[in-house]
Design a protein around this motif. Structure first.
Motif, PDB file in Angstrom:
ATOM      1  N   UNK A 112       0.841  -1.195   0.000  1.00  0.00           N
ATOM      2  CA  UNK A 112       0.000   0.000   0.000  1.00  0.00           C
ATOM      3  C   UNK A 112       0.879   1.248   0.000  1.00  0.00           C
ATOM      4  N   UNK A 113       0.321   2.335  -0.489  1.00  0.00           N
ATOM      5  CA  UNK A 113       0.961   3.645  -0.405  1.00  0.00           C
ATOM      6  C   UNK A 113      -0.037   4.590   0.256  1.00  0.00           C
ATOM      7  N   UNK A 114       0.363   5.226   1.350  1.00  0.00           N
ATOM      8  CA  UNK A 114      -0.518   6.125   2.104  1.00  0.00           C
ATOM      9  C   UNK A 114       0.122   7.498   2.212  1.00  0.00           C
ATOM     10  N   UNK A 115      -0.720   8.524   2.186  1.00  0.00           N
ATOM     11  CA  UNK A 115      -0.227   9.894   2.325  1.00  0.00           C
ATOM     12  C   UNK A 115      -1.351  10.802   2.801  1.00  0.00           C
ATOM     13  N   UNK A 116      -0.973  11.945   3.383  1.00  0.00           N
ATOM     14  CA  UNK A 116      -1.967  12.927   3.792  1.00  0.00           C
ATOM     15  C   UNK A 116      -2.522  13.627   2.560  1.00  0.00           C
ATOM     16  N   UNK A 117      -3.826  13.790   2.541  1.00  0.00           N
ATOM     17  CA  UNK A 117      -4.463  14.480   1.420  1.00  0.00           C
ATOM     18  C   UNK A 117      -4.103  15.964   1.440  1.00  0.00           C
ATOM     19  N   UNK A 118      -4.217  16.602   0.305  1.00  0.00           N
ATOM     20  CA  UNK A 118      -4.002  18.052   0.229  1.00  0.00           C
ATOM     21  C   UNK A 118      -5.025  18.777   1.093  1.00  0.00           C
ATOM     22  N   UNK A 119      -6.254  18.265   1.134  1.00  0.00           N
ATOM     23  CA  UNK A 119      -7.271  18.863   2.005  1.00  0.00           C
ATOM     24  C   UNK A 119      -6.811  18.847   3.456  1.00  0.00           C
ATOM     25  N   UNK A 120      -6.271  17.733   3.897  1.00  0.00           N
ATOM     26  CA  UNK A 120      -5.799  17.631   5.281  1.00  0.00           C
ATOM     27  C   UNK A 120      -4.660  18.624   5.534  1.00  0.00           C
ATOM     28  N   UNK A 121      -3.722  18.669   4.589  1.00  0.00           N
ATOM     29  CA  UNK A 121      -2.596  19.585   4.736  1.00  0.00           C
ATOM     30  C   UNK A 121      -3.077  21.027   4.873  1.00  0.00           C
ATOM     31  N   UNK A 122      -3.963  21.432   3.976  1.00  0.00           N
ATOM     32  CA  UNK A 122      -4.339  22.845   3.923  1.00  0.00           C
ATOM     33  C   UNK A 122      -5.533  23.224   4.793  1.00  0.00           C
ATOM     34  N   UNK A 123      -6.343  22.247   5.197  1.00  0.00           N
ATOM     35  CA  UNK A 123      -7.502  22.572   6.044  1.00  0.00           C
ATOM     36  C   UNK A 123      -7.313  22.172   7.502  1.00  0.00           C
ATOM     37  N   UNK A 124      -6.282  21.375   7.797  1.00  0.00           N
ATOM     38  CA  UNK A 124      -6.008  20.972   9.180  1.00  0.00           C
ATOM     39  C   UNK A 124      -4.615  21.415   9.622  1.00  0.00           C
ATOM     40  N   UNK A 125      -3.603  21.044   8.857  1.00  0.00           N
ATOM     41  CA  UNK A 125      -2.223  21.362   9.241  1.00  0.00           C
ATOM     42  C   UNK A 125      -1.963  22.865   9.160  1.00  0.00           C
ATOM     43  N   UNK A 126      -2.300  23.483   8.067  1.00  0.00           N
ATOM     44  CA  UNK A 126      -2.056  24.923   7.936  1.00  0.00           C
ATOM     45  C   UNK A 126      -2.767  25.719   9.029  1.00  0.00           C
ATOM     46  N   UNK A 127      -4.069  25.512   9.249  1.00  0.00           N
ATOM     47  CA  UNK A 127      -4.738  26.255  10.326  1.00  0.00           C
ATOM     48  C   UNK A 127      -4.109  26.001  11.703  1.00  0.00           C
ATOM     49  N   UNK A 128      -3.595  24.797  11.924  1.00  0.00           N
ATOM     50  CA  UNK A 128      -2.915  24.498  13.190  1.00  0.00           C
ATOM     51  C   UNK A 128      -1.794  25.486  13.466  1.00  0.00           C
ATOM     52  N   UNK A 129      -1.199  25.990  12.391  1.00  0.00           N
ATOM     53  CA  UNK A 129      -0.072  26.918  12.504  1.00  0.00           C
ATOM     54  C   UNK A 129      -0.470  28.364  12.195  1.00  0.00           C
ATOM     55  N   UNK A 130      -1.787  28.615  12.169  1.00  0.00           N
ATOM     56  CA  UNK A 130      -2.271  29.965  11.929  1.00  0.00           C
ATOM     57  C   UNK A 130      -2.181  30.416  10.488  1.00  0.00           C
ATOM     58  N   UNK A 131      -2.086  29.455   9.571  1.00  0.00           N
ATOM     59  CA  UNK A 131      -1.952  29.774   8.151  1.00  0.00           C
ATOM     60  C   UNK A 131      -3.250  29.514   7.402  1.00  0.00           C
ATOM     61  N   UNK A 132      -3.446  30.241   6.328  1.00  0.00           N
ATOM     62  CA  UNK A 132      -4.588  29.992   5.458  1.00  0.00           C
ATOM     63  C   UNK A 132      -4.126  29.161   4.271  1.00  0.00           C
ATOM     64  N   UNK A 133      -5.036  28.377   3.744  1.00  0.00           N
ATOM     65  CA  UNK A 133      -4.727  27.562   2.568  1.00  0.00           C
ATOM     66  C   UNK A 133      -4.471  28.474   1.376  1.00  0.00           C
ATOM     67  N   UNK A 134      -3.516  28.107   0.524  1.00  0.00           N
ATOM     68  CA  UNK A 134      -3.341  28.883  -0.699  1.00  0.00           C
ATOM     69  C   UNK A 134      -4.612  28.794  -1.541  1.00  0.00           C
ATOM     70  N   UNK A 135      -4.880  29.811  -2.345  1.00  0.00           N
ATOM     71  CA  UNK A 135      -6.150  29.844  -3.080  1.00  0.00           C
ATOM     72  C   UNK A 135      -6.358  28.665  -4.026  1.00  0.00           C
TER      73      UNK A 135
END
Length: 153
Positions: A112-135
């Motif tokens: 199997x190959x597993x990875x974090x989705x772009x949605x997770x990166x930009x809607x969970x990880x970025x906000x965790x650090x006070x960042x907004x998702x790129x447009x």
């Protein structure tokens, strides 16, 4: 009957599921070949800024201490042209970034190959650090999908 329920649960849950932010795709190749194919797919996009930083072979590390496990290798990759300026302003982002892919073998020998989705990166990880998702992060989502398809199909 119990086997059938477990089998159905695996079929429903495992392939390309992103409910928890993780997308998992079955691979038609060995762990070693999937890693090689994944890294080649990333490196083929070097002109766009993507690169492979390193691998972490968890099974090899465990083996050094007498612990056996099925293959589990994390490939750390990313786009320094895009990620470095954001990390320069938000240093703690580096604890969650760059992205990673896990190539692993289950107890039945399936790869199997597993990875974090772009949605997770930009809607969970970025906000965790006070960042907004790129447009327009949908391009990154497509790139991730293309790279992982190249590695697994």
């Amino acid at each position: 009957m119990k086997f059938m329920l477990v089998f159905l649960a695996l079929i429903i849950a495992a392939p390309a599921c992103a409910d928890n932010g993780i997308i998992t795709k079955p691979s038609n190749f060995s762990v070693k070949d999937t890693i090689s194919r994944f890294e080649a797919a990333v490196k083929s996009r070097e002109g766009a800024g993507l690169m492979v930083f390193t691998e972490i072979d968890h099974a090899a590390a465990g083996k050094k201490f007498g612990i056996d496990m099925r293959p589990r290798t994390v490939v750390i990759f990313g786009n320094p042209k895009l990620g470095t300026p954001v990390m320069a302003k938000t240093p703690l982002l580096a604890i969650d970034n760059p992205p990673k892919a896990l190539i692993w073998e289950d107890d039945q020998g399936k790869v199997w190959l597993s990875y974090n989705s772009a949605d997770y990166l930009y809607k969970t990880i970025y906000p965790r650090h006070g960042l907004e998702a790129p447009p327009n992060y949908s391009a990154f989502a497509k790139t991730l999908s293309d790279i992982t398809d190249e590695a697994t199909k």
